[in-house]
Design an enzyme around this catalytic site. Structure first.
Site, mmCIF file in Angstrom:
data_model
loop_
_atom_site.group_PDB
_atom_site.id
_atom_site.type_symbol
_atom_site.label_atom_id
_atom_site.label_comp_id
_atom_site.label_asym_id
_atom_site.label_seq_id
_atom_site.Cartn_x
_atom_site.Cartn_y
_atom_site.Cartn_z
ATOM 1 N N SER A 142 -48.407 9.896 19.037
ATOM 2 C CA SER A 142 -47.456 10.996 19.251
ATOM 3 C C SER A 142 -48.258 12.192 19.733
ATOM 4 O O SER A 142 -49.477 12.267 19.478
ATOM 5 C CB SER A 142 -46.770 11.334 17.923
ATOM 6 O OG SER A 142 -46.043 12.544 18.014
ATOM 7 N N TYR A 155 -46.823 13.432 8.739
ATOM 8 C CA TYR A 155 -46.653 12.626 9.957
ATOM 9 C C TYR A 155 -47.796 12.905 10.936
ATOM 10 O O TYR A 155 -48.393 11.980 11.494
ATOM 11 C CB TYR A 155 -45.296 12.969 10.581
ATOM 12 C CG TYR A 155 -44.998 12.296 11.895
ATOM 13 C CD1 TYR A 155 -44.704 10.932 11.959
ATOM 14 C CD2 TYR A 155 -44.973 13.025 13.097
ATOM 15 C CE1 TYR A 155 -44.402 10.321 13.174
ATOM 16 C CE2 TYR A 155 -44.670 12.426 14.299
ATOM 17 C CZ TYR A 155 -44.384 11.071 14.345
ATOM 18 O OH TYR A 155 -44.086 10.474 15.545
#
Ligand code: NAP
Length: 258
Positions: A142, A155
């Site tokens: 990501s 995350y």
């Protein structure tokens, strides 16, 4: 089905929906034989039926569960032979300010996004080493693995971990011809983003359109990335033309990270 990935067996985790389903569509269209790994048999079976080509299979596993991952990879090998490629796509993104991040949320983000990627890489390694220079690992990290964002520390830490794992494993495997790369999408049009939009709406009273516009504003191209754009990048990394690319993070984010 003929194509640049003909006769390659590729396993895609978290394939039932979102970016994983787009990757499965694209790799199948390029001729790969797929094993779709996930947690929901109905969705996996339906996607298997809908994919271009034939001979695709699915297996069940929670990627954070070591025993389930071992069983699923053994089943994949038994049904379709040795793996040539692995796409670690399964992931979850929960948000919370750090002072309200429970240990359970922290552990869950690390378990699914980072430990799951580690477990699947380890299971696939013997096959990929035997793939005569065609072995490929693509980890879906990501932009949160390349830079920080407020309220997603767990995350982001997990995705930074995926990037570190990618770089180290790439070096470890460089002489074997197996490449290991990460693809780092910015905000992409899937359930994860829809949940984030709903979260912002609930917490701030903004409209869904305003919330979505804010997510798009972090992208210099002012766009929400489409799952097919991530899938195209993965397909290229899987191909022979990308044999000299390893240990890289390709940001699919309209220039958000450079
Ligand atoms: P999504 O639509 O929520 O899909 C996530 C997929 O992962 C689902 O198929 C889900 O399976 C699977 N999954 C989740 N936990 C799992 C577990 N423990 N074991 C096995 N499978 C599991 O999300 P997405 O946006 O397509 O995300 C795919 C990847 O892209 C993730 O790694 C995510 O972090 C990354 N990413 C997404 C964005 C974005 O904006 N969408 C941006 C950057 C990176 P079930 O169907 O069983 O729930």
């Amino acid at each position: 089905m003929s194509g640049p990935l003909s006769d390659r067996h590729v396993l895609v985790t978290g394939a039932a929906r979102g970016i994983g389903a787009a990757i499965a569509q694209r790799l199948a269209a390029d001729g790969a034989r797929l094993t779709l790994l996930g947690r929901r048999p109905d969705a996996l079976a339906a996607l298997c039926q809908a994919l271009p080509g034939s001979g695709h299979h699915w297996v069940m596993a929670d990627v954070a569960d070591e025993a389930q991952v071992q069983t699923a990879f053994a089943q994949a090998r038994e049904r379709q032979g040795l793996l040539h490629g692995l796409v670690n796509n399964a992931g979850q993104a929960e948000s919370a300010p750090l002072h309200r991040t429970s240990s359970a949320l922290w552990q869950q983000m690390l378990a699914v996004n980072l430990t799951g990627t580690f477990l699947c890489c380890r299971e696939a390694l013997p096959d990929l080493r035997a793939a005569a220079g065609l072995g490929r690992i693509v980890n879906i990290a990501s932009t949160a693995g390349q830079r920080g964002y407020a309220y997603v520390a767990a995350y982001s830490a997990a995705k930074h971990g995926v990037v570190g794992l990618t770089r180290s494993l790439a070096l470890e495997l460089a002489s074997s011809g197996v490449t290991v790369n990460a693809v780092c999408p910015g905000y992409t049009d899937t359930d994860i983003l829809r949940e984030s939009v709903a979260n912002v709406v609930a917490k701030t009273g903004r409209t869904p359109e305003q919330a979505l516009a804010e997510f798009a504003a972090s992208n210099p191209q002012r766009r929400i990335v489409q799952p097919a754009q991530v899938a195209d990048t993965v397909a290229w990394l899987m191909g022979e033309g990308a044999a000299a690319i390893t240990g890289q993070c390709l940001s699919v984010s309209g220039g958000e990270v450079m």
